[in-house]
Write an enzyme that holds these catalytic residues in place. Structure first.
Site, PDB file in Angstrom:
ATOM      1  N   CYS A 101       0.969  -1.184  -0.071  1.00  0.00           N
ATOM      2  CA  CYS A 101       0.298   0.291  -0.492  1.00  0.00           C
ATOM      3  C   CYS A 101       0.767   1.043  -0.150  1.00  0.00           C
ATOM      4  O   CYS A 101       1.604   1.676  -1.118  1.00  0.00           O
ATOM      5  CB  CYS A 101      -0.536  -0.125   1.028  1.00  0.00           C
ATOM      6  SG  CYS A 101      -2.325   1.410   1.264  1.00  0.00           S
ATOM      7  N   HIS A 150      -4.243  -7.612   2.006  1.00  0.00           N
ATOM      8  CA  HIS A 150      -2.531  -7.601   2.780  1.00  0.00           C
ATOM      9  C   HIS A 150      -2.999  -8.816   2.985  1.00  0.00           C
ATOM     10  O   HIS A 150      -2.906  -8.607   4.082  1.00  0.00           O
ATOM     11  CB  HIS A 150      -2.633  -6.371   3.692  1.00  0.00           C
ATOM     12  CG  HIS A 150      -2.955  -4.923   2.809  1.00  0.00           C
ATOM     13  ND1 HIS A 150      -2.546  -4.163   3.451  1.00  0.00           N
ATOM     14  CD2 HIS A 150      -3.632  -4.194   1.338  1.00  0.00           C
ATOM     15  CE1 HIS A 150      -2.476  -3.181   2.546  1.00  0.00           C
ATOM     16  NE2 HIS A 150      -3.414  -3.418   1.707  1.00  0.00           N
ATOM     17  N   GLU A 152      -0.713  -9.007   5.711  1.00  0.00           N
ATOM     18  CA  GLU A 152      -0.554  -9.224   7.617  1.00  0.00           C
ATOM     19  C   GLU A 152      -2.025  -8.773   8.367  1.00  0.00           C
ATOM     20  O   GLU A 152      -2.031  -8.677   8.913  1.00  0.00           O
ATOM     21  CB  GLU A 152       0.362  -7.721   7.217  1.00  0.00           C
ATOM     22  CG  GLU A 152      -0.712  -6.536   7.860  1.00  0.00           C
ATOM     23  CD  GLU A 152      -0.227  -6.139   5.783  1.00  0.00           C
ATOM     24  OE1 GLU A 152      -0.184  -4.611   6.205  1.00  0.00           O
ATOM     25  OE2 GLU A 152      -0.057  -6.392   5.051  1.00  0.00           O
TER      26      GLU A 152
END
Length: 204
Positions: A101, A150, A152
């Site tokens: 990002c 994402h 994570e």
């Protein structure tokens, strides 16, 4: 690299370290890497407040996290981060760099890419991604699904981001739109598979 050597991973958290959400992101990264690289040494750095960076030559992988800042800005810490990325790539070519990002935008800008804010402002959403041919080769398991997250981000963290965080992320979305995004979390996602592929890439 030697398969018997533990990976050295540096994660730069691009949010103020005193922020509760930042701590949640850090824990989520730890959990994700524990799944895909349980023997790895994962260290965290704060480039925003402390201006703290790893030694690139000591790292197998450097991860630039997402964040709320504008990657096109001239804030001193952003400019310092850009310099760090350039120097790391120049002086430590065997060290892999992954941007997520904001981190991805930073890597692009560091090497001459143009980054600009979306005219409508930030949008919090879970969306399909169309991979390029290179992307399909790198992520062959995802070539047809096109649905990613994402690596994570765990469901609880995404819900916190969408429903509880300030309007930096979600100020342009109605409550109804945000709740619709939360319901998408019930679908299958490829986040951990993506991160596992990145670890494989680092070892190649």
């Amino acid at each position: 690299m030697d398969s018997t050597t533990a990976l050295q991973i540096a994660v730069l958290i691009n949010s103020p370290s005193f922020n509760e959400f930042c701590h949640a992101v850090r824990q989520s990264f730890s959990d994700a890497f524990r799944i895909v690289a349980p023997a790895a040494q994962v260290d965290f750095y704060d480039p925003v407040v402390e201006g703290y960076f790893p030694r690139p030559q000591d790292c197998d992988l450097i991860v630039l996290s997402g964040g709320k800042a504008d990657a096109s800005s001239s804030e001193p810490w952003v400019l310092k981060l850009l310099d760090f990325v350039r120097v790391a790539a120049r002086d430590s070519p065997r060290t892999q760099i992954m941007g997520i990002c904001f981190g991805h935008q930073t890597v692009a800008r560091a090497f001459g890419g143009e980054v600009a804010a979306v005219s409508t402002g930030p949008i919090a959403a879970i969306q399909d991604v169309n991979l390029t041919e290179v992307g399909k080769k790198f992520f062959p398991f995802a070539a047809n699904s096109g649905y990613y997250v994402h690596p994570e981000f765990q469901n609880d963290l995404v819900k916190k981001l969408l429903l509880e965080e300030d309007d930096v992320y979600n100020g342009n979305s109605s409550r109804q739109q945000l709740e619709l995004e939360v319901r998408k979390l019930d679908q299958s996602m490829d986040g951990i598979d993506l991160l596992r592929r990145v670890i494989q890439w680092v070892k190649e």
